[in-house]
Design a protein around this motif. Sequence first.
Motif, PDB file in Angstrom:
ATOM      1  N   SER A  58     179.860 110.179 -10.295  1.00  0.00           N
ATOM      2  CA  SER A  58     179.266 109.928  -9.313  1.00  0.00           C
ATOM      3  C   SER A  58     178.968 111.290  -8.531  1.00  0.00           C
ATOM      4  CB  SER A  58     179.738 108.850  -8.514  1.00  0.00           C
ATOM      5  OG  SER A  58     181.064 109.267  -8.013  1.00  0.00           O
ATOM      6  N   VAL A  59     179.826 112.023  -8.176  1.00  0.00           N
ATOM      7  CA  VAL A  59     179.700 113.250  -7.758  1.00  0.00           C
ATOM      8  C   VAL A  59     178.835 114.038  -8.181  1.00  0.00           C
ATOM      9  CG1 VAL A  59     180.864 115.381  -6.827  1.00  0.00           C
ATOM     10  CG2 VAL A  59     182.092 113.086  -6.607  1.00  0.00           C
ATOM     11  N   LEU A  60     178.574 114.508  -9.563  1.00  0.00           N
ATOM     12  CA  LEU A  60     177.688 115.173 -10.238  1.00  0.00           C
ATOM     13  C   LEU A  60     176.350 114.597 -10.168  1.00  0.00           C
ATOM     14  CD1 LEU A  60     179.783 116.263 -13.468  1.00  0.00           C
ATOM     15  CD2 LEU A  60     179.083 117.759 -11.307  1.00  0.00           C
ATOM     16  N   ASN A  61     176.275 113.441 -10.060  1.00  0.00           N
ATOM     17  CA  ASN A  61     174.837 112.775 -10.107  1.00  0.00           C
ATOM     18  C   ASN A  61     174.426 112.923  -8.696  1.00  0.00           C
ATOM     19  OD1 ASN A  61     172.660 111.321 -10.975  1.00  0.00           O
ATOM     20  ND2 ASN A  61     173.741 109.319 -10.644  1.00  0.00           N
ATOM     21  N   PHE A  62     175.277 112.691  -7.643  1.00  0.00           N
ATOM     22  CA  PHE A  62     174.828 112.979  -6.184  1.00  0.00           C
ATOM     23  C   PHE A  62     174.423 114.028  -5.935  1.00  0.00           C
ATOM     24  CE2 PHE A  62     175.709 113.578  -1.809  1.00  0.00           C
ATOM     25  CZ  PHE A  62     174.967 112.512  -1.262  1.00  0.00           C
ATOM     26  N   THR A  63     175.145 115.016  -6.521  1.00  0.00           N
ATOM     27  CA  THR A  63     174.743 116.717  -6.044  1.00  0.00           C
ATOM     28  C   THR A  63     173.909 117.152  -6.991  1.00  0.00           C
ATOM     29  OG1 THR A  63     176.584 117.205  -7.233  1.00  0.00           O
ATOM     30  CG2 THR A  63     177.148 117.061  -5.235  1.00  0.00           C
ATOM     31  N   LEU A  64     173.860 117.059  -8.432  1.00  0.00           N
ATOM     32  CA  LEU A  64     173.041 117.573  -9.394  1.00  0.00           C
ATOM     33  C   LEU A  64     171.924 116.604  -9.942  1.00  0.00           C
ATOM     34  CD1 LEU A  64     175.879 119.854 -10.698  1.00  0.00           C
ATOM     35  CD2 LEU A  64     174.142 120.380  -9.238  1.00  0.00           C
ATOM     36  N   GLY A  65     171.902 115.439  -9.381  1.00  0.00           N
ATOM     37  CA  GLY A  65     170.959 114.453 -10.200  1.00  0.00           C
ATOM     38  C   GLY A  65     169.474 114.623 -10.028  1.00  0.00           C
ATOM     39  N   SER A  66     169.156 115.641  -9.202  1.00  0.00           N
ATOM     40  CA  SER A  66     167.436 115.963  -9.327  1.00  0.00           C
ATOM     41  C   SER A  66     167.228 116.700 -10.165  1.00  0.00           C
ATOM     42  CB  SER A  66     167.149 116.522  -7.669  1.00  0.00           C
ATOM     43  OG  SER A  66     167.988 117.491  -7.322  1.00  0.00           O
ATOM     44  N   ILE A  67     168.143 117.847 -10.711  1.00  0.00           N
ATOM     45  CA  ILE A  67     167.795 118.583 -11.692  1.00  0.00           C
ATOM     46  C   ILE A  67     167.994 118.123 -13.355  1.00  0.00           C
ATOM     47  CG2 ILE A  67     167.888 120.622 -10.613  1.00  0.00           C
ATOM     48  CD1 ILE A  67     170.677 121.165 -11.091  1.00  0.00           C
ATOM     49  N   ASN A  68     168.129 118.797 -14.205  1.00  0.00           N
ATOM     50  CA  ASN A  68     168.382 118.443 -15.580  1.00  0.00           C
ATOM     51  C   ASN A  68     169.643 117.453 -15.649  1.00  0.00           C
ATOM     52  OD1 ASN A  68     168.346 117.734 -18.224  1.00  0.00           O
ATOM     53  ND2 ASN A  68     168.341 119.963 -18.836  1.00  0.00           N
TER      54      ASN A  68
END
Length: 97
Positions: free
Chosen positions: A24-34
Amino acid sequence: MPREELTFLGYEVVDLLVIFGVLSVLNFTLGSINQLVFVWAPTIFLALVIRYEKRGKPDKYLQHKIKYHLSPKEISAFERSSVPVPPTYAGGKLWLP
């Protein structure tokens, strides 16, 4: 009679909370890129590392490891004194603990 632990696909509840928390943290922070490279690959890698590290370990291993690393390293059976202790003079030399 031994207690049954709640597991899903071999992972305990704490393991799943860690894996999905990282996801969830990775998706929230880096979800807009690949997403495949920056979100899913590290999460799957973490799940595989947890599976490999816990092989042969007792139940609640990850929970105890996290608790160990977050607890204070100096454990004493006595309360800390608020009164300063003067240095002692032992054998002609000043000895400080």
